[in-house]
Write an enzyme that holds these catalytic residues in place. Structure first.
Site, short mmCIF file in Angstrom:
data_model
loop_
_atom_site.label_atom_id
_atom_site.label_comp_id
_atom_site.label_asym_id
_atom_site.label_seq_id
_atom_site.Cartn_x
_atom_site.Cartn_y
_atom_site.Cartn_z
N ASP A 127 0.87 -1.17 0.00
CA ASP A 127 0.00 0.00 0.00
C ASP A 127 0.90 1.22 0.00
O ASP A 127 1.66 1.45 0.96
CB ASP A 127 -0.88 -0.03 1.26
CG ASP A 127 -1.84 1.13 1.34
OD1 ASP A 127 -1.59 2.19 0.72
OD2 ASP A 127 -2.85 1.01 2.06
N ASP A 145 0.72 7.59 -10.04
CA ASP A 145 -0.16 7.17 -11.15
C ASP A 145 -0.97 5.96 -10.69
O ASP A 145 -1.15 5.01 -11.43
CB ASP A 145 0.67 6.85 -12.39
CG ASP A 145 -0.19 6.70 -13.65
OD1 ASP A 145 -1.30 7.26 -13.67
OD2 ASP A 145 0.26 6.03 -14.59
#
Length: 258
Positions: A127, A145
């Site tokens: 994460d 992104d």
């Protein structure tokens, strides 16, 4: 290479975002990554797999106008690996670290010819919001992104996360973010970046008014007047510069108008 194409599921766009799975489609020599049929997450030419097919990816490479030879790039979001592959090939002295939360995306890396992990390239399943929280003075460039169905996850567009990105950058480090111009919170996101980076930022929007690429700097590097001159650095190969040059002209014009 084995056939990794997944048949399109026409019911997918109506399913909850949590159960969407990435899938690959082949159309002639073009291979695309999708979470739904409606949006292309990444595109690759199988004849030229390291080329940047989508305009927004070429826009994100605009950081080379300010730092053409970063020692380390940290990328959030693997997708089809367009930017990691381009940087791996054309920035041979740069270490590249890609953080991707979804193991199903990582599982498709061979379909998109993403390099194997080695001494200067690695893909980390993590994460990114948690990963960056523990970093300081780590990278010269950070790419954001990371998209899912519905847009950017909330954890990757908070003011706290942008502050973590600022801390994870080295002095004069550059944060490069891919936004969707028409997202209802777009201006809120820009304000959050500004809260972390101050005025050391600018935005470039692509021709079809879909993607907004924001550059923010931990320092004054974005104020370098030489960047707008669009001179090819010795560290950037001619074939890479030819791919980027039309887009870099747009960035140069934006810099001159500031």
């Amino acid at each position: 290479m084995p056939d990794t194409t997944h048949p399109a599921d026409s019911s997918q766009p109506d399913e909850p975002a949590a159960i969407h799975r990435p899938f690959v489609q082949n159309n002639g020599t073009r291979r695309t990554l999708h979470f739904t049929q409606k949006e292309i997450q990444s595109s690759m030419s199988v004849l030229n797999p390291d080329a940047l097919e989508l305009e927004y990816t070429r826009m994100m490479m605009g950081f080379v106008l300010f730092n053409p030879e970063p020692a380390r790039i940290l990328m959030v979001g693997l997708g089809g690996g367009s930017l990691p592959k381009f940087c791996y090939r054309h920035l041979p002295r740069t270490a590249i670290e890609v953080v991707e939360i979804d193991p199903a995306v990582i599982a498709l890396r061979d379909a998109f010819m993403v390099p194997r992990d080695d001494a200067r390239f690695s893909v980390i399943q993590a994460d990114a919001a948690v990963h960056l929280r523990g970093l300081a003075d780590h990278a010269d460039v950070i790419f954001l992104d990371g998209f899912g169905v519905g847009g950017i996850p909330d954890a990757l567009c908070s003011e706290a996360f942008y502050a973590d990105c600022h801390r994870a950058l080295r002095d004069d480090g550059i944060l490069v973010i891919n936004f969707h111009v028409n997202h209802p919170k777009h201006h809120d996101y820009l304000s959050r970046v500004r809260a972390a980076f101050g005025p050391a930022m600018f935005e470039v929007v692509d021709d079809d008014m879909t993607n907004s690429i924001v550059f923010a700097c931990k320092g004054d590097l974005l104020n370098d007047p030489a960047a707008a001159e669009l001179t090819r650095p010795a560290s950037i190969a001619k074939d890479a510069w030819r791919q980027l040059m039309p887009t870099l002209r747009v960035i140069g014009a934006t810099l001159e108008l500031r």
